[in-house]
Design an enzyme around this catalytic site. Structure first.
Site, short mmCIF file in Angstrom:
data_model
loop_
_atom_site.label_atom_id
_atom_site.label_comp_id
_atom_site.label_asym_id
_atom_site.label_seq_id
_atom_site.Cartn_x
_atom_site.Cartn_y
_atom_site.Cartn_z
N GLU A 127 0.82 -1.20 0.00
CA GLU A 127 0.00 0.00 0.00
C GLU A 127 0.85 1.25 0.00
OE1 GLU A 127 -3.78 -1.37 2.68
OE2 GLU A 127 -2.43 0.16 3.45
N CYS A 140 3.06 8.20 2.19
CA CYS A 140 3.57 7.15 3.06
C CYS A 140 3.93 5.96 2.17
CB CYS A 140 2.48 6.79 4.07
SG CYS A 140 3.02 5.56 5.25
N CYS A 147 7.31 -7.95 6.49
CA CYS A 147 8.46 -7.44 7.26
C CYS A 147 9.16 -8.64 7.87
CB CYS A 147 7.97 -6.49 8.36
SG CYS A 147 9.32 -5.75 9.31
N CYS A 151 7.28 -7.48 15.43
CA CYS A 151 6.81 -6.66 16.57
C CYS A 151 5.42 -7.16 16.97
CB CYS A 151 6.77 -5.19 16.18
SG CYS A 151 8.40 -4.59 15.69
N CYS A 154 2.18 -5.37 15.74
CA CYS A 154 2.11 -4.95 14.33
C CYS A 154 1.59 -6.07 13.45
CB CYS A 154 3.48 -4.51 13.84
SG CYS A 154 3.53 -4.12 12.09
N CYS A 386 -10.19 6.30 17.59
CA CYS A 386 -9.42 5.26 18.26
C CYS A 386 -9.96 5.02 19.66
CB CYS A 386 -7.95 5.65 18.33
SG CYS A 386 -6.98 4.50 19.29
#
Ligand code: SAH
Ligand code: SF4
Length: 411
Positions: A127, A140, A147, A151, A154, A386
């Site tokens: 993305e 971004c 990855c 983490c 994540c 959030c």
């Protein structure tokens, strides 16, 4: 094929996945993402005499990165013969856009499909997100599919397959954004598009905060960012390019020396014991070493600070004691602190901190002299969302998540 291989763990419980370097490259490669020397080598292969190459490279560079040419035919200052010779063996292709989403506030997300590791095999998706504001437009950008790191908060870290993006695929994300926004001379934005209104360019800031760990794809990221920063081309100033890392210590110095962009560090915890759990790379490069590398980052001043990212996890790292320890830890480093509300995903084991707790935390670091980006009105909007999160299924969209991160980055 070597897809998804797990490398033996050098430390107990610390697993890094090996990135896949094999994928089907197109039969006719794109010139996007080649350094000037590589472009000169290409011209050599199509018979351009050495004495002519520098000038031709300069011309083509200008067509690619100043004018945004998408077809060799547009390069009217280049001879017909050379255009034809190049078109026979090369393209000016950008990564394939398979979906575009545009939000009410003008944020745009593009889903890009990159070649997979075998013909007919599954492609790889990444993305790229554009966030417009009145005086800037932030893109971004992703550096890897998936990855290699894991983490614990994540979602990207849970992806098994990892592939490094090529410089062309990284520069290509900027090209796509500018194509889609009409951000080239003599082009206009699509109807109704929200873009900066200050008469300047539409993509003014780049954050390497999409998918992947950019410092584990160092060479490609470096080569791509040097193209993006080249002031005879796309010309985004290195001060407006921010690379976010989870703390690949040896490559932080390299980023300073070889790229010279702004740095963001995903700190997320003030104690090694907790950071070992949140960012397992901490077992290899603990907080002390990471902060030493930050202190040595070249060119730091009050005007050029390192951003420390800190994801707000309810009851895990969000106490006032943590805020105090954070301020203490960063003493002496020109720093900004970026509080990121945790974005839950299905199966994640954390919750986002309560809004009041984020405010308290933020107030403490603000009073200690750190700018506190979560306090911006737009950040607040998204933070409010959030704060309302009740379950993993009501998560922020990927677009909102990236918007929030990138917003805070360029504040
Ligand atoms: N790999 C790099 C850059 C990509 S991640 C890095 O870790 O820095 C960009 C930022 O988003 C990092 O600070 C990362 O810790 C944060 N992040 C990842 N997952 C998140 C989540 N679920 N909620 C909030 N922030 C998250
Ligand atoms: Fe990778 Fe960054 Fe996610 Fe960690 S936070 S798994 S380094 S993308």
């Amino acid at each position: 094929m070597t897809s998804g291989l797990l490398t033996p763990s050098p430390l107990p419980g610390f697993v890094e996945k090996a990135p896949l370097e094999r994928y089907v490259s197109p039969a006719r490669p794109s010139l996007i993402g080649l350094a000037r020397a590589e472009l000169a080598a290409v011209l050599d292969t199509v018979g351009v005499a050495e004495s002519q190459r520098r000038m031709r490279v300069q011309q083509i560079w200008n067509w690619l990165y100043v004018r945004g040419a998408t077809d060799f035919e547009q390069m009217t200052s280049v001879s017909k013969e050379l255009r034809a010779a190049l078109a026979e063996r090369f393209t000016l292709a950008r990564p394939e856009v398979v979906a575009e989403q545009v939000s009410m506030d003008g944020t745009r997300k593009w889903l890009l499909r990159l070649p997979g590791e075998k013909v007919g095999g599954p492609p790889h998706d990444v993305e790229c997100v554009y966030i417009p504001e009145t005086d800037r437009g932030t893109l971004c950008v992703s550096s890897q599919v998936g990855c290699t790191l894991t983490c614990s908060f994540c979602h990207t870290g849970t992806q098994r397959l990892v592939r490094n993006l090529t410089p062309g695929e990284i520069v290509g994300q900027i090209m796509i954004a500018r194509d889609r926004l009409g951000d080239w001379p003599d082009r206009t934005p699509p109807d109704g598009a929200i873009v900066p209104q200050d008469g300047g360019r539409f993509v003014t800031n780049i954050v390497m905060m999409g998918m992947g760990e950019p410092l584990y794809n160092f060479e490609a990221v470096r080569d791509a960012l040097l193209i993006v920063a080249d002031n005879e081309g796309i010309g985004v100033s290195k001060r407006k390019i921010t690379l976010s890392t989870s703390g690949v210590v040896p490559n932080i110095a390299r980023a300073g020396a070889e790229i010279g962009c702004m740095l963001a560090v995903s700190l997320h915890a003030v104690r090694d014991e907790l950071r070992d759990e949140l960012v397992p790379l901490n077992r290899k490069y603990p907080i002390g070493e990471l902060l030493d590398a930050c202190r040595s980052y070249p060119g730091l001043t009050n005007a050029k600070r390192i951003t420390f990212e800190y994801v707000m996890l309810k009851g895990v790292n969000d106490s006032l004691a943590d805020a105090k320890a954070l301020v203490k830890l960063l003493k002496g480093i020109p720093a900004k602190i970026n509080l990121i509300p945790f974005n839950p995903w299905p199966g994640s084991r954390y919750e986002c901190s309560e809004w009041e707790q984020i405010e308290k935390f933020s107030e403490y670091v603000f009073n200690a002299g750190y700018s506190s980006p979560v306090r911006t009105p737009r950040g607040r909007d998204i933070l409010a969302a959030c704060g309302q999160l009740k379950s993993a299924s009501e998560k922020l969209s990927a677009r909102e998540r990236m918007t929030l991160r990138a917003m805070a980055m360029t504040d």
